[in-house]
Design an enzyme around this catalytic site. Sequence first.
Site, PDB file in Angstrom:
ATOM      1  N   MET A  26      36.313  82.964 -14.091  1.00  0.00           N
ATOM      2  CA  MET A  26      37.752  82.766 -14.245  1.00  0.00           C
ATOM      3  C   MET A  26      38.036  82.206 -15.637  1.00  0.00           C
ATOM      4  O   MET A  26      39.098  81.646 -15.889  1.00  0.00           O
ATOM      5  CB  MET A  26      38.289  81.833 -13.152  1.00  0.00           C
ATOM      6  CG  MET A  26      38.100  82.437 -11.752  1.00  0.00           C
ATOM      7  SD  MET A  26      39.249  81.832 -10.521  1.00  0.00           S
ATOM      8  CE  MET A  26      38.878  80.091 -10.536  1.00  0.00           C
ATOM      9  N   HIS A  33      28.242  78.903 -17.291  1.00  0.00           N
ATOM     10  CA  HIS A  33      28.507  80.349 -17.381  1.00  0.00           C
ATOM     11  C   HIS A  33      27.550  81.004 -18.390  1.00  0.00           C
ATOM     12  O   HIS A  33      27.029  82.098 -18.148  1.00  0.00           O
ATOM     13  CB  HIS A  33      29.935  80.601 -17.868  1.00  0.00           C
ATOM     14  CG  HIS A  33      31.013  80.123 -16.945  1.00  0.00           C
ATOM     15  ND1 HIS A  33      31.839  79.067 -17.234  1.00  0.00           N
ATOM     16  CD2 HIS A  33      31.408  80.574 -15.728  1.00  0.00           C
ATOM     17  CE1 HIS A  33      32.699  78.886 -16.252  1.00  0.00           C
ATOM     18  NE2 HIS A  33      32.455  79.778 -15.313  1.00  0.00           N
ATOM     19  N   GLY A 144      26.832  81.170  -9.677  1.00  0.00           N
ATOM     20  CA  GLY A 144      26.200  79.855  -9.801  1.00  0.00           C
ATOM     21  C   GLY A 144      26.061  79.155  -8.454  1.00  0.00           C
ATOM     22  O   GLY A 144      26.901  79.306  -7.566  1.00  0.00           O
ATOM     23  N   VAL A 173      24.253  73.759 -13.979  1.00  0.00           N
ATOM     24  CA  VAL A 173      23.986  73.089 -15.259  1.00  0.00           C
ATOM     25  C   VAL A 173      24.747  71.769 -15.267  1.00  0.00           C
ATOM     26  O   VAL A 173      25.910  71.713 -14.841  1.00  0.00           O
ATOM     27  CB  VAL A 173      24.410  73.991 -16.439  1.00  0.00           C
ATOM     28  CG1 VAL A 173      24.189  73.281 -17.767  1.00  0.00           C
ATOM     29  CG2 VAL A 173      23.634  75.306 -16.402  1.00  0.00           C
ATOM     30  N   SER A 183      34.874  73.989 -14.970  1.00  0.00           N
ATOM     31  CA  SER A 183      36.095  74.106 -15.772  1.00  0.00           C
ATOM     32  C   SER A 183      37.061  72.986 -15.421  1.00  0.00           C
ATOM     33  O   SER A 183      37.838  72.535 -16.256  1.00  0.00           O
ATOM     34  CB  SER A 183      36.748  75.461 -15.523  1.00  0.00           C
ATOM     35  OG  SER A 183      35.833  76.485 -15.853  1.00  0.00           O
TER      36      SER A 183
END
Length: 275
Positions: A26, A33, A144, A173, A183
């Site tokens: 997104m 990512h 993920g 991560v 995000s």
Amino acid sequence: MQIHTTIDSLRAARKTAGKAAFVPTMGNLHDGHIDLVRQAGEKADSVIASIFVNRLQFGPSEDFDRYPRTLAADCERLEAAGVTHVFAPDEKVMYPEPQHYHVDPAPAQISILEGEFRPDHFRGVATVVLKLLNIVQPDVALFGKKDYQQLMVLRNMVRQLAIPVEVLPGETVRADDGLALSSRNGYLSPDERAEAPRLYRQLARIRDAVRRGDHDFLKLETIAVAELAAHGWKPDYIAVRRQADLQPPVHADDPLVVLAAAKLGRTRLIDNLEI
Ligand code: PAF
């Protein structure tokens, strides 16, 4: 790197892309990512990433409108990471008419954990991911583990609907202090950002206790909820579950995962650790 805003353009490019690995996003990309993109590059001739903020997976009081849209910066990062094609449709391309056909994931999966607190979320995720897979037709798709339940729902969708794609998981991560990259971390104030790793620390405490042989999951979960609440969080759930189906553990040798969602100020964070 080519940027495609229409389905026709992406499909034309796909014809010459060879074996393709797909990373749906997104946008507002972070190192998590980019790690998926790196993993994708090892699996295929071309890496296709999508950037689309999918209205269908947001509840009416959620952050669809304020979700960060950072297309130019995202494309720079994707190009540097070796992506060959970006699919960045707008809403008129993805949903030219109201979407009346949906994927309804199994009730047992979507009534628990995230599904309990975000009722139509996984229906929206599964619907857009099926549509993206139909458009991109990748050989491999990467998701993920940070969104652990999403990964499970999508794996089951791909298996049950015989979608010809291999689903690969990417490890979460983390920042140096343990906070899982997301995000939504961008919403946190400096004080909240300093507090945020407590969620990871509570998960790690439960993981370590279970590894040491403490199987009183309810006690461990209750202590973690109280600890977060004492520091201003509003926890939705902290739960030790089976990795296979996210149901409560039954057998002593079930592989386990501990999952959590909690609000810090206006920001809802989720995280999990396999045990
Ligand atoms: O994980 C995400 O970013 C989204 O849920 C996805 C898979 C791109 C679908 O919109």
